[in-house]
Design an enzyme around this catalytic site. Structure first.
Site, short mmCIF file in Angstrom:
data_model
loop_
_atom_site.label_atom_id
_atom_site.label_comp_id
_atom_site.label_asym_id
_atom_site.label_seq_id
_atom_site.Cartn_x
_atom_site.Cartn_y
_atom_site.Cartn_z
N ASP A 200 4.82 0.23 2.91
CA ASP A 200 6.13 -0.35 2.66
C ASP A 200 5.87 -1.84 2.46
O ASP A 200 5.62 -2.56 3.44
CB ASP A 200 7.08 -0.11 3.83
CG ASP A 200 8.49 -0.64 3.57
OD1 ASP A 200 8.62 -1.58 2.76
OD2 ASP A 200 9.44 -0.12 4.17
N HIS A 201 5.89 -2.31 1.22
CA HIS A 201 5.39 -3.66 0.96
C HIS A 201 6.22 -4.73 1.65
O HIS A 201 5.74 -5.85 1.86
CB HIS A 201 5.31 -3.93 -0.55
CG HIS A 201 6.63 -4.09 -1.23
ND1 HIS A 201 7.30 -3.03 -1.84
CD2 HIS A 201 7.41 -5.17 -1.41
CE1 HIS A 201 8.42 -3.47 -2.35
NE2 HIS A 201 8.52 -4.75 -2.12
N HIS A 263 12.90 -0.19 3.41
CA HIS A 263 12.82 -1.61 3.73
C HIS A 263 13.83 -2.03 4.78
O HIS A 263 13.48 -2.70 5.77
CB HIS A 263 13.05 -2.45 2.47
CG HIS A 263 12.11 -2.15 1.36
ND1 HIS A 263 10.82 -1.68 1.55
CD2 HIS A 263 12.25 -2.28 0.01
CE1 HIS A 263 10.23 -1.53 0.38
NE2 HIS A 263 11.06 -1.87 -0.56
#
Length: 511
Positions: A200-201, A263
């Site tokens: 999950d960047h 996110h």
């Protein structure tokens, strides 16, 4: 002058910027000619090389369906870095990084591709003079995730004597709870959980990690961090752009799946988690899972009361007229996909019971901003004259991830003059001005952590399923709901219906 006298004093701002060592590694990128690899992964590798962070023995192997030679792939990789790197490339570093890069053409389901891949990896071991750890990065469409993982297992590439083997899986990790569970089962039938890095960047962003530092490295806030002092929390991830050329993906996803399920729920866990016993992967993720499990999944009949969805209509952004969602290229004229989603959640545990958690995200809003706003309860007695002043307002703590990374605190202060008049003022910390180095791209940190085997900033299998447990009933209820979606003008604050989610005197922060 002695050597000791000539040596400059260490700069205190540079302390802690050093990199941890990484074992010699071969990185294999599936989908190496795709958009994510070109825009993020290859530039991230260059910047790591520029800073001397990559291991001395490092091998890069690309795979995609295009019939390229090794030299063609190197040329494409160099061109991608020149176009998308956050810093101007050094030609020597660039040439050295990709000098021995290899390319294995073929589809993700072709057994011959994996046989050739095994041969190339063995050749890299011979060049290095030692077994390299292997990191497989799945930068592909989600439908290929299980195919690649299972075919790696079929060809014995899931283990490596003398080295570690890891697999990095991009989001989305499933589109429903059932899909996520099935994908977990198929992946964990080949790899052990400690080998799997679900990326999950957002968690790679320095300012997101700073939420943990802010909470647990500063004693002044922790006594207030509970239902006794906090009135409500707002988490916002707003974008001013539309869907661009992503209609094929976005229309089958929507705002809830695209941002909230991953996110934004991750931001919520970092904000609400208890202090871990150590900042190790499992200790941190154990606490995050507890937060997710404390959020009650809504029943279908509750969804309308705790959620709002909407689509953007035509409007004006940055002085330019832009079309509505249904007029975007590739979007069906009868699409009911939401481009805006807002939720009211509650973390049902001792610390947070009764504190509303508001999440909202949307395309084509007034500006691009990602922030967490923590609003404290108002003071119990207002003994100040409000005439000619803004008045006493509840203190707010704002943690901003983008565009201006930092932390601000609103306080009530006296306006100069003979009368006791109050207005809010800001105390502000800006990330970019406080540290020497430029904030690295999220993928730089995450690629390094995957190669090191540190999974702290990656989601665990039970985390992923806990996130879907919250979002699945909302998606299901929206899928069966009838009627036209609410609309909001592009460039606006979002739909008026979102106001109905707010309890008490709460108001949405201006975007």
């Amino acid at each position: 002058m002695s050597t000791a006298e000539a040596r400059p004093d260490p700069n205190p701002l540079a302390e802690g910027l050093e990199r941890l060592p990484v074992h010699a590694t071969a990185l294999v990128i599936f989908g190496a000619t795709g958009d994510l690899a070109r825009r993020k992964l290859l530039p991230a590798l260059y910047n790591l090389a520029h800073e001397g962070a990559l291991p001395e023995r490092f091998g890069l192997v690309g795979n995609a369906r295009g019939d390229l030679s090794d030299a063609d792939f190197r040329d494409q990789a160099i061109a991608a870095v020149r176009e998308f790197s956050r810093r101007e490339p050094d030609e020597q570093v660039l040439a050295k990084l990709f000098e021995h890069a290899r390319y294995v053409p073929g589809s993700f389901d072709e057994g011959g591709v994996y046989e050739r891949l095994g041969e190339v990896l063995s050749e890299l071991d011979e060049v290095a003079g030692r077994p390299l750890s292997r990191c497989f990065y799945l930068s592909t469409a989600p439908g290929f995730f299980p195919v690649i993982v299972e075919t790696l297992g079929d060809h014995g590439l899931q283990d490596r004597e003398g080295g570690e083997v890891r697999v990095v899986i991009e989001k989305p990790f499933g589109t429903t709870l059932a899909e996520a569970r099935e994908l977990n089962e198929r992946v964990l039938a080949v790899f052990d959980e400690q080998q799997v890095f679900r990326i999950d960047h957002y968690l790679g962003k320095e300012t997101v990690q700073n939420v943990l530092a802010f909470r647990f490295a500063n004693g002044m806030f922790e006594p207030l961090w509970n239902r006794n002092y906090i009135d409500h929390v707002q988490i916002t991830a707003a974008e001013d752009i539309g869907i661009g050329s992503r209609a094929g993906y976005y229309d089958s996803s929507g705002a809830l799946r695209d941002l909230v399920q991953n996110h934004m729920l991750q931001l919520l866990t970092l904000l609400c988690m208890e202090p871990p016993i150590a900042f190790s992967a499992d200790a941190v993720r154990d606490e995050k899972v507890k937060v997710l499990r404390a959020i009650r999944a809504p029943a279908e009949e509750q969804v309308a009361e705790m959620s709002v969805r909407a689509q953007y209509a035509a409007g004006t952004v940055a002085g330019q007229d832009v079309p509505g969602y249904l007029a975007e290229e590739g979007v069906p004229g009868d699409s009911t996909t939401e481009t805006y989603a807002a939720l009211r959640l509650e973390v049902d545990n001792w610390r947070w019971a009764g504190v509303p958690m508001y999440l909202r995200t949307g395309k084509r809003l007034a500006r691009k901003v990602t922030e967490i706003a923590v609003t404290l309860k108002p003071v119990p007695h207002l003994a100040f004259d409000r005439e000619g002043s803004v008045g006493v307002r509840p203190n707010q703590l704002i943690l901003t991830m983008q565009p201006n990374e930092g932390v601000s605190l609103t306080l009530g202060a006296k306006i100069p003059g003979t009368r006791m008049r109050i207005r809010p003022v800001n105390m502000e910390f800006l990330y970019g001005t406080a540290f020497l180095s430029q904030s690295p791209e999220a993928y730089e940190r995450l690629i390094m952590d995957a190669m090191r085997g540190d999974a702290t900033l990656f989601t665990r299998n039970d985390e992923v399923e806990a996130q879907w447990r919250i979002c699945d009933p909302i998606e299901s209820a929206w899928a069966t709901a009838r009627g036209q979606l609410p609309l909001y003008a592009a460039g606006s604050q979002g739909p008026a219906e979102a106001e109905e989610l707010l309890a008490g005197d709460a108001t949405w922060r201006a975007i």
